[in-house]
Design an enzyme around this catalytic site. Structure first.
Site, PDB file in Angstrom:
ATOM      1  N   SER A   1      39.409  32.455-117.286  1.00  0.00           N
ATOM      2  CA  SER A   1      40.163  33.700-117.169  1.00  0.00           C
ATOM      3  C   SER A   1      41.614  33.452-117.603  1.00  0.00           C
ATOM      4  O   SER A   1      41.840  33.085-118.761  1.00  0.00           O
ATOM      5  CB  SER A   1      40.072  34.249-115.744  1.00  0.00           C
ATOM      6  OG  SER A   1      40.558  35.572-115.689  1.00  0.00           O
TER       7      SER A   1
ATOM      8  N   ASP B   1      30.990  41.021-119.414  1.00  0.00           N
ATOM      9  CA  ASP B   1      32.334  40.918-118.843  1.00  0.00           C
ATOM     10  C   ASP B   1      33.078  42.240-118.986  1.00  0.00           C
ATOM     11  O   ASP B   1      33.378  42.678-120.098  1.00  0.00           O
ATOM     12  CB  ASP B   1      33.108  39.795-119.545  1.00  0.00           C
ATOM     13  CG  ASP B   1      34.354  39.359-118.777  1.00  0.00           C
ATOM     14  OD1 ASP B   1      34.892  40.180-118.013  1.00  0.00           O
ATOM     15  OD2 ASP B   1      34.776  38.207-118.940  1.00  0.00           O
TER      16      ASP B   1
ATOM     17  N   HIS C   1      32.347  38.532-115.534  1.00  0.00           N
ATOM     18  CA  HIS C   1      33.542  37.741-115.819  1.00  0.00           C
ATOM     19  C   HIS C   1      33.403  36.275-115.441  1.00  0.00           C
ATOM     20  O   HIS C   1      34.175  35.445-115.902  1.00  0.00           O
ATOM     21  CB  HIS C   1      34.761  38.347-115.119  1.00  0.00           C
ATOM     22  CG  HIS C   1      36.054  37.693-115.477  1.00  0.00           C
ATOM     23  ND1 HIS C   1      36.435  37.452-116.781  1.00  0.00           N
ATOM     24  CD2 HIS C   1      37.061  37.204-114.705  1.00  0.00           C
ATOM     25  CE1 HIS C   1      37.619  36.860-116.794  1.00  0.00           C
ATOM     26  NE2 HIS C   1      38.017  36.692-115.551  1.00  0.00           N
TER      27      HIS C   1
END
Length: 725
Positions: free
Chosen positions: A593, A668, A700
């Site tokens: 991320s 995602d 995600h």
């Protein structure tokens, strides 16, 4: 011969026991096979000096009572619940594998929990003394985000994008009946930024329900592809991308008696954020933090709960960077006109006592302590307790502050992380304490005399099973030449100072995350230790921009995400290169991320240093990220074109030299796949090779059993391209 055979068997057993972690243990072992002994789901029984928690098999609720040296006894079993449910609902079939983990004490005699039957879900109120169901509200199995009213007579829930209220007598009331694109009562309003964890709030008297109404019809659709169908199908999600059209949100009050709805008159631009939602204790007023889209101006407003009319603005908070409200107001018990407000406006997130006229009564902050958890008031509401930072953010301590004088008293002092649960009148604290040498010491503190009763000291769960490599916490000076940064160094297994070892840097680096704490394992995951057992140096640094160090420490990221963060990470690299045992030609980096963004940034900005990288779910260009988070830190693309250009990694793909594995979830909806696709295309155009892996069913992050596959892939990638010559 027998002695030799016995010795062989004994040493063979020891050799088998003292082994390295496998990939399954490295992934979930610290929560399963190597879980540190602790109290499971501990709570204080109201109006008593009794702690309740689940037993080791999660099959019963046990109580530890003060009366007999905090001795333990079984209060309620799973079988008791099953029997009572069958008596209440003889036609229903319940499947209860363990005692309901998310039980909640409603009063001295009653707990509430949710159970699933064959045909419905149930919110159950259970009398623990009589061992019977005192009440239960039946809810549709498709319902989500259930919210029980304070009087336990109603449950609000969501049916897709609409709200239904179910009464204890089984009557359903449809509160909203909007078409797709209008979402009511959802906690996903404003994409769960600003501390939002719910979308519905019952009034204290249970006579009204306040809820978000989100109109996202004007927000652009973003396509996600489901590859599982015979012919792949497309699912559109609403994704408010930076600089583009945002959702429009209002707050609506539904009156139970009249069935009428009124909308709070939160005037202003339609694209603003409604935060810090709080009912007044008497249910007459609603307080709302109204934050502009630019996120630099917050007005705390008061509204009439009956008419929806705006009454007044209590105060306004502005910043040259951003204002980030994260918590509702906390009213002082017994007072309708005094509340505690949490803000970092003076440098650290701390407590401020206000009255409902907006007058600041007392600053309740203490030194550079950042509050992490507001707990309870004492019986007469003279003091309030909270958990806050110490030791440059590494520790968590319990503090008490007097509301009248503002004087703060540290309650706990042992260096480490104290996880605290207070009873309702703040006379006792359950303290679960750990540091880098203490797995978990659980005790009860008598807050009247500060005497401590130890319940148990957890043993090291790795003893006799595996030898974890040595870990130490280190301090490194930031790129500004003055700020101390916390680092964590895990040495390779069988460490030999005369050898040269490859390095895996694990990075996140963004806001609201702290990877290093003075806690058991130093805050690291077992995967870090797994890689160290494979003879890597594993290093992590909490750079400026990360959590728990105050406003100025974080806000250096504003309008230039990744820049100061990278500068600090390179100071960490200088630290590593100063170690004789570090192979400077074999340094790799991994993150997910924001950490994927940092990994890719480091690989393309410092290609001479990083030879291998694994970037999971990476942000590549902040103009593709969502409004609420992205514009807080970067402003709009049209307001900050230089910042967006500087932080974009698309035109930096040409700098890539090492081996980079990029991983993305095909579903995602946080960092959409467009990020990695744009980077891959840039690599193609620059004739740069990149490795790419897609998890077709994941969002995600990669969760469940597939995470074994993910961690194995990461480990294999480093082994193949960094460890081997």
């Amino acid at each position: 011969m027998r002695k030799l055979l016995f010795l062989f068997l004994l040493t063979g057993f020891v050799a088998t026991a003292q082994r390295n972690l496998n990939i399954q243990e490295a992934t979930y072992g610290q929560y399963q096979a190597f879980a540190v002994k602790s109290l499971v789901s501990p709570q204080w029984r109201p109006e008593t000096n009794t702690v309740t928690h689940l037993n080791a098999s999660y099959s019963a609720l046990v109580a530890r009572s003060e009366g007999n040296k905090w001795s333990e006894n079984t209060l309620l079993t799973k079988e008791d619940i099953i029997t009572a449910l069958k008596n209440k609902f003889p036609e229903e079939q319940f499947t209860i594998q363990i005692f309901p983990y998310s039980y909640t004490w409603k009063d001295k005699n009653t707990i509430s929990f949710e159970v699933t039957g064959k045909d419905a879900n149930y919110i159950v109120l259970f009398n623990v003394d009589k061992k019977e169901v005192s009440n239960a509200i039946t809810i549709n199995t498709e319902a989500t985000q259930q919210a029980l009213s304070p009087n336990n007579k109603y449950a609000a829930s969501l049916n897709d994008n609409n709200i239904v209220i179910t009464a204890a007598n089984g009557k359903n009331t449809v509160v909203t009946n909007d078409v797709a694109g209008i979402v009511n009562g959802s906690d996903y309003t404003h994409r769960q930024e600003f501390g939002i964890d719910r979308g519905m709030w019952w009034s204290p008297n249970s006579d009204k329900l306040l809820y978000y109404r989100k109109d996202e019809t004007m927000v652009g659709n973003y396509p996600l592809v489901d590859f599982g169908a015979r012919t792949a199908s497309e699912k559109d999600v609403k994704y408010p991308m930076a600089g583009l059209k945002s959702e429009e949100v209002t707050l609506v009050v539904y009156d139970i008696a009249s069935a009428k709805k009124i909308t709070l008159k939160t005037d202003g631009p339609k694209e603003q954020f409604l935060t810090t939602i709080t009912w007044s204790p008497d249910g007459k007023y609603i307080f709302v933090g109204v934050l502009n889209r630019e996120q630099n101006d917050l007005k705390l407003n008061k509204y009439d709960a009956t008419t929806g009319n705006f009454i007044n603005t209590l105060f306004e908070e502005t910043a040259t960077t951003y204002v980030e409200p994260l918590h509702p107001l906390t009213f002082v018990p017994g007072k309708n006109d005094e509340f505690i407000y949490r803000t970092e406006k003076d440098g650290y997130e701390q407590l401020y006592l206000y009255n409902t006229n907006g007058k600041l009564l007392k600053k309740l902050g203490y030194n550079d302590v950042v509050i992490t958890d507001l707990l309870e008031f004492d019986a007469k509401a003279k003091n309030v307790f909270y958990v806050g930072t110490a030791n440059n953010g590494l520790d968590r301590q319990l503090y008490k502050v007097n509301l009248k004088s503002g004087k703060t008293t540290p309650v706990t002092t042992a260096s480490g992380v104290h996880n605290i649960v207070l009873n309702s009148d703040a006379t006792y604290a359950l303290d679960s304490f750990s540091n880098t040498t203490t797995p978990n010491d659980v005790s009860i503190i008598n807050l009247k005399n500060n005497k401590t009763t130890t319940l148990f000291n957890a043993e090291n769960p790795y003893t006799g099973k595996t030898v974890l490599p040595k870990m130490e916490l280190v301090t490194i000076t930031a790129a500004d030449g003055k700020t101390p940064l916390n680092g964590r160094l895990i040495y390779p297994a069988n460490f030999d100072a005369s050898k040269k070892y490859p390095v895996m840097v694990y990075v996140y680096g963004g806001p609201h995350a702290q990877l290093i704490t003075n806690s058991w394992l130093g805050g690291a995951s077992l995967f870090d230790y797994y890689m160290a057992q494979k003879e890597y140096v594993v290093f992590t640094l909490d750079n400026r921009g990360s959590d728990a160090r105050g406003r100025d420490f974080e806000h250096v990221i504003h309008r230039q995400l990744g820049q100061n963060e990278m500068a600090d990470q390179m100071k960490g690299i200088d630290f590593l290169k100063s170690k004789s045992f570090v192979n400077q030609d074999k340094i790799g980096v991994y993150g997910w991320s924001f950490g994927g963004f940092m990994t890719t940034s480091l690989m393309t900005s410092h290609p001479e240093t990083f030879k291998v990288g694994v970037a999971g779910g990476p942000v590549i260009d902040w103009k593709f990220y969502e409004i609420m988070y992205g514009e807080r830190y970067m402003d709009m693309p049209q307001e900050n074109p230089e910042g967006y250009a500087k932080t974009s990694l698309i035109d930096k793909a040409k700098n890539l030299q090492g081996r980079l594995l990029m991983i993305h979830g095909a579903q995602d909806n946080v960092v959409v796949q467009q990020h990695s696709m744009e980077f891959i295309q840039a690599c193609i155009e620059a004739n740069k090779q990149i490795d790419y892996f897609l998890y077709p069913t994941h969002e995600h992050n990669v969760r469940g059993k597939d995470r074994f596959h993910l961690n194995q892939k990461i480990a294999d990638y480093f082994d193949t391209y960094l460890k081997k010559d």
